[in-house]
Design a protein around this motif. Structure first.
Motif, PDB file in Angstrom:
ATOM      1  N   ARG A 144       0.845  -1.202   0.000  1.00 47.63           N
ATOM      2  CA  ARG A 144       0.000   0.000   0.000  1.00 47.63           C
ATOM      3  C   ARG A 144       0.878   1.250   0.000  1.00 47.63           C
ATOM      4  N   GLU A 145       1.975   1.182   0.772  1.00 47.80           N
ATOM      5  CA  GLU A 145       2.873   2.329   0.856  1.00 47.80           C
ATOM      6  C   GLU A 145       3.791   2.421  -0.373  1.00 47.80           C
ATOM      7  N   ASP A 146       4.291   1.277  -0.840  1.00 47.82           N
ATOM      8  CA  ASP A 146       5.196   1.283  -1.991  1.00 47.82           C
ATOM      9  C   ASP A 146       4.454   1.610  -3.283  1.00 47.82           C
ATOM     10  N   ARG A 147       3.219   1.158  -3.396  1.00 44.50           N
ATOM     11  CA  ARG A 147       2.314   1.483  -4.503  1.00 44.50           C
ATOM     12  C   ARG A 147       2.692   0.833  -5.835  1.00 44.50           C
ATOM     13  N   ASN A 148       3.869   0.266  -5.926  1.00 43.36           N
ATOM     14  CA  ASN A 148       4.298  -0.342  -7.179  1.00 43.36           C
ATOM     15  C   ASN A 148       4.812  -1.745  -6.902  1.00 43.36           C
ATOM     16  N   ILE A 149       4.331  -2.735  -7.652  1.00 45.56           N
ATOM     17  CA  ILE A 149       4.696  -4.121  -7.402  1.00 45.56           C
ATOM     18  C   ILE A 149       6.198  -4.341  -7.557  1.00 45.56           C
ATOM     19  N   PHE A 150       6.808  -3.727  -8.561  1.00 45.92           N
ATOM     20  CA  PHE A 150       8.237  -3.940  -8.795  1.00 45.92           C
ATOM     21  C   PHE A 150       9.091  -3.348  -7.677  1.00 45.92           C
ATOM     22  N   HIS A 151       8.748  -2.141  -7.248  1.00 48.19           N
ATOM     23  CA  HIS A 151       9.516  -1.532  -6.158  1.00 48.19           C
ATOM     24  C   HIS A 151       9.324  -2.317  -4.864  1.00 48.19           C
ATOM     25  N   TRP A 152       8.116  -2.838  -4.643  1.00 52.55           N
ATOM     26  CA  TRP A 152       7.882  -3.663  -3.457  1.00 52.55           C
ATOM     27  C   TRP A 152       8.667  -4.961  -3.556  1.00 52.55           C
ATOM     28  N   LEU A 153       8.644  -5.608  -4.711  1.00 54.67           N
ATOM     29  CA  LEU A 153       9.279  -6.906  -4.889  1.00 54.67           C
ATOM     30  C   LEU A 153      10.787  -6.834  -4.728  1.00 54.67           C
ATOM     31  N   PHE A 154      11.397  -5.771  -5.254  1.00 58.66           N
ATOM     32  CA  PHE A 154      12.862  -5.680  -5.225  1.00 58.66           C
ATOM     33  C   PHE A 154      13.402  -4.786  -4.115  1.00 58.66           C
ATOM     34  N   GLY A 155      12.562  -3.887  -3.607  1.00 56.52           N
ATOM     35  CA  GLY A 155      13.078  -2.928  -2.636  1.00 56.52           C
ATOM     36  C   GLY A 155      12.589  -3.090  -1.217  1.00 56.52           C
ATOM     37  N   ASN A 156      11.537  -3.874  -1.006  1.00 61.16           N
ATOM     38  CA  ASN A 156      10.999  -4.032   0.342  1.00 61.16           C
ATOM     39  C   ASN A 156      11.418  -5.392   0.886  1.00 61.16           C
ATOM     40  N   ASP A 196      14.736   3.539 -12.588  1.00 59.12           N
ATOM     41  CA  ASP A 196      14.642   3.543 -11.127  1.00 59.12           C
ATOM     42  C   ASP A 196      14.956   2.164 -10.541  1.00 59.12           C
ATOM     43  N   LEU A 197      14.459   1.119 -11.195  1.00 59.36           N
ATOM     44  CA  LEU A 197      14.663  -0.242 -10.698  1.00 59.36           C
ATOM     45  C   LEU A 197      16.115  -0.701 -10.824  1.00 59.36           C
ATOM     46  N   ALA A 198      16.868  -0.017 -11.654  1.00 58.37           N
ATOM     47  CA  ALA A 198      18.267  -0.413 -11.871  1.00 58.37           C
ATOM     48  C   ALA A 198      19.108  -0.292 -10.607  1.00 58.37           C
ATOM     49  N   ARG A 199      18.598   0.396  -9.601  1.00 59.39           N
ATOM     50  CA  ARG A 199      19.365   0.504  -8.357  1.00 59.39           C
ATOM     51  C   ARG A 199      19.322  -0.770  -7.522  1.00 59.39           C
ATOM     52  N   TYR A 200      18.439  -1.711  -7.911  1.00 63.11           N
ATOM     53  CA  TYR A 200      18.346  -2.977  -7.195  1.00 63.11           C
ATOM     54  C   TYR A 200      19.203  -4.027  -7.913  1.00 63.11           C
ATOM     55  N   PRO A 201      20.212  -4.577  -7.266  1.00 61.04           N
ATOM     56  CA  PRO A 201      21.113  -5.541  -7.919  1.00 61.04           C
ATOM     57  C   PRO A 201      20.391  -6.732  -8.535  1.00 61.04           C
ATOM     58  N   HIS A 202      19.399  -7.278  -7.826  1.00 58.64           N
ATOM     59  CA  HIS A 202      18.698  -8.437  -8.368  1.00 58.64           C
ATOM     60  C   HIS A 202      17.932  -8.070  -9.640  1.00 58.64           C
ATOM     61  N   PHE A 203      17.375  -6.877  -9.662  1.00 61.40           N
ATOM     62  CA  PHE A 203      16.681  -6.456 -10.882  1.00 61.40           C
ATOM     63  C   PHE A 203      17.671  -6.362 -12.033  1.00 61.40           C
ATOM     64  N   ARG A 204      18.811  -5.751 -11.810  1.00 61.21           N
ATOM     65  CA  ARG A 204      19.811  -5.624 -12.881  1.00 61.21           C
ATOM     66  C   ARG A 204      20.227  -6.996 -13.384  1.00 61.21           C
ATOM     67  N   HIS A 205      20.374  -7.945 -12.469  1.00 62.00           N
ATOM     68  CA  HIS A 205      20.793  -9.292 -12.852  1.00 62.00           C
ATOM     69  C   HIS A 205      19.747  -9.944 -13.764  1.00 62.00           C
ATOM     70  N   TYR A 206      18.485  -9.912 -13.347  1.00 66.54           N
ATOM     71  CA  TYR A 206      17.441 -10.567 -14.146  1.00 66.54           C
ATOM     72  C   TYR A 206      17.203  -9.814 -15.453  1.00 66.54           C
ATOM     73  N   TRP A 207      17.311  -8.500 -15.418  1.00 61.36           N
ATOM     74  CA  TRP A 207      17.124  -7.715 -16.644  1.00 61.36           C
ATOM     75  C   TRP A 207      18.220  -8.036 -17.659  1.00 61.36           C
ATOM     76  N   SER A 208      19.433  -8.240 -17.173  1.00 59.72           N
ATOM     77  CA  SER A 208      20.561  -8.509 -18.073  1.00 59.72           C
ATOM     78  C   SER A 208      20.429  -9.855 -18.777  1.00 59.72           C
ATOM     79  N   GLU A 209      19.561 -10.740 -18.257  1.00 61.41           N
ATOM     80  CA  GLU A 209      19.367 -12.026 -18.916  1.00 61.41           C
ATOM     81  C   GLU A 209      18.679 -11.868 -20.278  1.00 61.41           C
ATOM     82  N   GLY A 210      17.944 -10.786 -20.442  1.00 63.84           N
ATOM     83  CA  GLY A 210      17.342 -10.470 -21.730  1.00 63.84           C
ATOM     84  C   GLY A 210      16.150 -11.315 -22.131  1.00 63.84           C
ATOM     85  N   THR A 211      15.637 -12.157 -21.238  1.00 61.63           N
ATOM     86  CA  THR A 211      14.517 -13.034 -21.588  1.00 61.63           C
ATOM     87  C   THR A 211      13.191 -12.311 -21.384  1.00 61.63           C
ATOM     88  N   VAL A 212      12.180 -12.711 -22.165  1.00 67.31           N
ATOM     89  CA  VAL A 212      10.851 -12.113 -22.069  1.00 67.31           C
ATOM     90  C   VAL A 212       9.811 -13.219 -21.989  1.00 67.31           C
TER      91      VAL A 212
END
Length: 258
Positions: A144-156, A196-212
């Motif tokens: 509720r406070e984070d308001r965004n699923i991605f920021h909650w998943l990687f930052g909370n 914004d999500l690039a500040r989370y290491p795990h996000f950068r790792h999964y993003w770099s995999e390039g899969t969709v």
């Protein structure tokens, strides 16, 4: 021999911008000259548009025509959307989350409570939670406070406690985001989100995999109650909701307890 169906077909034509414009103008009692003057174009141009003898108008012309028509009687969201569609234009290439929230009807908002005990939420393309029921927020503490699923998943930090399959879920969400960015390349909010999500290491790792991957309409999700430690399975269903102004921009996410 010509049947009634053939004669009827002679009176039916495919919708065109000119036909729709003339209908809206006639309904409001505007002359072509009045509409043209107010929109900053010539009366002959409006005549050619209505007859289908000119190509599709530009966005600025359509918006000027709409402003004039609105002064007599505001267009419905459906008519506005239809006119833009007929002109080969999008109503809005990049609506904000506030725009999407405002487009939800009172009935759609009230329906969230009716889904209880299922977890229910309206989600924007970039993962913003536009609205949700109490069961949803209880199952995802902090969202509720984070308001965004991605920021909650990687930052909370609580996300890893709530999601026993966190690594799998995080990778899937990144794949879905990649697909969304590809589908809506002109939406600057998605570019900002990825930055914004690039500040989370795990996000950068999964993003770099390039899969969709596409978001599946039905899947199974496990969630842990952070207080009791109990893990419960949910049947997750995702589908677009009806929106006159922003079709295919909002999804309803339902998590049904198994």
């Amino acid at each position: 021999m010509t049947g009634n169906g053939d004669r009827l077909a002679d009176d039916i034509s495919i919708p065109s911008f000119g036909q729709a414009l003339r209908r809206l103008r006639d309904e409001r009692g505007f002359s072509r000259e009045h509409l043209a003057y107010s929109a900053g174009v010539s009366a002959s141009y409006v005549t050619l548009l209505e007859k289908g003898e000119r190509g599709n108008p530009t966005r600025s012309v359509v918006e000027a025509l709409l402003r004039c028509l609105d002064t007599k009687a505001p267009l419905t969201p459906t008519d506005r959307r239809h006119l833009f569609d007929l002109a080969g234009l999008r109503v809005d290439d990049a609506p904000t989350s506030e725009d999407l929230y405002d487009s939800l009807t009172a009935d759609q908002r009230e329906a969230l409570a009716l889904f209880h005990p299922a977890l229910a939420a309206y989600i924007a393309p970039g993962g913003d939670v536009l609205d949700a029921n109490d069961a949803w927020y209880a199952a995802f503490p902090g969202l509720r406070e984070d308001r965004n699923i991605f920021h909650w998943l990687f930052g909370n930090p609580i996300a890893k406690l709530v999601e026993p399959d966190w690594k799998t879920e995080a990778r899937l969400y990144v794949q879905w985001l990649r697909m969304t960015v590809g589908r809506l390349p002109d939406d600057p909010s998605l570019t900002t989100l990825v930055s914004d999500l690039a500040r989370y290491p795990h996000f950068r790792h999964y993003w770099s995999e390039g899969t969709v991957d596409f978001t599946p309409p039905v899947r199974t999700l496990r969630l842990r109650n952070p207080n009791s430690g109990t893990i419960r399975e949910y049947n997750v269903q995702v589908g677009p909701i009806q929106s006159e102004t922003y079709p295919d921009r909002i999804v309803l996410l339902l998590c049904l307890p198994l």
